[in-house]
Enzyme design. Sequence first.
Site, mmCIF file in Angstrom:
data_model
loop_
_atom_site.group_PDB
_atom_site.id
_atom_site.type_symbol
_atom_site.label_atom_id
_atom_site.label_comp_id
_atom_site.label_asym_id
_atom_site.label_seq_id
_atom_site.Cartn_x
_atom_site.Cartn_y
_atom_site.Cartn_z
ATOM 1 N N HIS A 336 40.711 29.442 45.467
ATOM 2 C CA HIS A 336 41.638 28.224 45.579
ATOM 3 C C HIS A 336 42.980 28.095 44.692
ATOM 4 O O HIS A 336 43.768 27.575 45.133
ATOM 5 C CB HIS A 336 40.746 27.124 45.229
ATOM 6 C CG HIS A 336 39.891 26.453 46.321
ATOM 7 N ND1 HIS A 336 38.549 26.926 46.337
ATOM 8 C CD2 HIS A 336 40.072 25.616 47.241
ATOM 9 C CE1 HIS A 336 37.969 26.440 47.398
ATOM 10 N NE2 HIS A 336 38.786 25.733 48.117
ATOM 11 N N GLY A 337 42.942 29.057 43.620
ATOM 12 C CA GLY A 337 44.270 28.954 43.065
ATOM 13 C C GLY A 337 44.051 29.859 41.917
ATOM 14 O O GLY A 337 42.904 30.009 41.337
#
Lengths: 489, 376
Positions: A336-337
């Site tokens: 996700h990041g």
Amino acid sequence: MVFNSLDFAVFFLAFLGLYRLLPHRGQNWLLVAASYYFYASWDWRFLALLIVSTLTAYACGVLLGRFEDEKRRRLVLFAGLGVHLALLGFFKYFGFFAENLRALLGLAGLRADGFTLQVLLPVGISFYTFIAMSYVIDVYRRQTGPCRSLVDVAAFIGFFPTLLAGPLVRASSLLRQIREPRAPTGAQAAEGAWLLLWGYFKKMFVADNLAHVVAQVYAPDASPGGLAVVLATVAFAFQIYGDFSGYSDIARGASKLIGIELMVNFRFPYFVRTPQEFWTHWHISLSEWLRDYVFLPLSFAFSRRLDGVRWLGLRDDVWIYAAATLVTMLLAGLWHGAAWTFVLWGAYQGALLVGFRVLALRTRRKQKPPPGGWVFEWGHAPAALVMFTLTCYGWLMFRADSLAQIAVLTGRIFTAFEPSQAVLRAVGLPLLLYAGPLVAIHAAEARRGSLETVAGWPRAARYSVYVALVYAIVLFGDFQGSDFIYFQF
Amino acid sequence: MRNKAALQSNAVLLCAVVLVQFGLIEAGYRLKGGSEAAPEFQSLFTPDPVLGYRLKPGATARLTTAEFDSRITINQAGVRDREIEPKAPGERRLVVLGDSLVMSVQVSLEETFVARLEQRLNASAIPPATYRVINAGVQGYGPVEEYLFHRDVTSALQPDVVILGLYPGNDAVEAAATAFRLREGGTPRQADDGLSARQRFTQWRRRMIRKSVVLQVARLRVTTALDRFGWRPEIDPPLRTYLADAPPEIERGVAVARDAVARLAALTESQGARLVVVLLPARFQVDDGDYARLKEIVGRSGKALDRDLATERFATALAGLDVPVLDVLPPLREAARISDVYMQSTAHFTPFGHDALATILERRLRDAGLVPGPGR
């Protein structure tokens, strides 16, 4: 070019008009051209990455189809995965790892300025690299045949409705449809129109309006009370759901209009009772991707090491599940990041999954899917509420800018709740107004366990919903054309 | 046959749903308040045979939005001000005519530039001299109504100075539309006289939109979206006053405005008072960000937005009237460097903007010799 823009509306209408006129092969060429134009409208330089990804996947597919020798096939597999992981690693994680390495070396009194490099994150890279990797793996596993047409593979990997934020489509589904002649049916067109309307409602009415409320409370210089944090976190739960599932709905709706079916990516995830159910209702395509390509291989690998162990009164299968789940969810967080907040969120989700599994074993509660499919019943409400609370705490980690902010906001909930009418008016009321209609429709859908519930309603009720959604978008929707949250992933 | 009947039945049902929901939302908007279409706000106005409408003596309303919350009270003289006592010996009276920028429903009466100007003048007045500055602004008025309002209502207040706050941003358009009120009898020209079918439709569409809050909001949303992507088919009428090649109705409107000001000057002079015109700038004339946005929008239509042109047009038109014309634009631009002069949600002054304007006006009035004082 974002879905919620007039540019996209014109682009899509023009595309649709041409698409209907062309034969099958022409449609695929048009799909590639339109997808590349769509992607280049963000930044034409990143088109090179998409082309590299496509050529790599295509070449690997062809070679895997040609080679019978397992050693050579494995080499091709690793080469294909290596290229994609290198792209992803460099463009998405270089800054993160370099920064942390520099900090680590700094602790040891060493300087490492050479690691500084500003790398722009190409939009949608996490999605199309995962799609390309799944194709290579599926061909390697002989779960899907290699595709000889570069145009078809390019149309599959670059497919513009899913290019930026999924769903993470598989070759067995999308590539198969691309390779076959297709013509949208009347039913598909009607479903597509509904999904477009519903998706735009979720994005422009729910997500973008709640975004303003959430941003105020989560601002780095804000010092909100606990009630504001709680309400804003719930608002964020609906913001991210509206944003991401709205994108998926628009992608599915647009695809239906060209005769292509995409998988359902969200099924009212806030009505579930357990973490296991959550991950079969939230971002389903990522869950399945991680299950098939990470969790199951890891489980297999761990089973060889942990076979027969019995620690703390728990059998080996629990430990295998726990180890594979935790690693998988840490990777999911990192996907996700590139930030510690996402890693923590992944660890938290893994802990929830493992914790619930152990709890279910201890209480001997068997989780059996109901015979008629998943249906929400009012008796499930207390468990669903607990699960929603746990999910929301995960969203607090997800939304926070740093680990320090997570600690501060958590602290505010327990030490400075500060309830006030002003907070209820500023945060609670918008939450009720913008998320209320979404929850009402999803409650009806969850009660039947079907996303097609509205379509089955009497005509007057159905039309009332359609018209109300149009009014909500036109009169109260956010027309600033803000990006979808998941583009950054 | 059956298909056709089903189609018709579906269409009728759909139309009914659209209309019912439209009615519900319209009612919600009006009852909720926070909108100028709300019955409470509309109760501030009463029909008038000459002016179309005017403020209703004794009426009160509260206007609340996300950006402001204000209470509006109309006094017995029919203006938004405290009650007006008979003129006292030594009292010098100023009446400020204008539109919504003068009436200023977005702020409390005490925060308006009119009230602040009065405070400033009184602070430096030498007894027994006092100043009374009266807010005679009326929402939606143009130069024609402002002249008529003074003739019929505020001239009775015995002003020594009449300040006319013109708003070049839309006064040319409004003056062109209401020129008929200056004619004897004041009957409006038949709206559809000599118009093409398309123009008639446009007029009808505009009338409908003005009557409905839902349609106004929808239009705002649609134009926002069109602006963002450069798809606006036409330039807003008020913005046309800022185009070098403005359409004929703008020149006509400026001429009508000039006529109204000339009549007002003659009227005030006949009553022993002085007239001064203040050109109040539009938000984008002061706010650089707003200007950049509008310039881009107008530029997409192949036209060039000249930021100061409307102000210059009015200044040029009024130059031969022997009426002092105060341009407050440069000092307001200076003030905008300190804080917001205009609100975000409406193009009206913030409390800071009112204060800045009052300071500027006090200085300019003294410079022009319209009020005595140190600035002279």
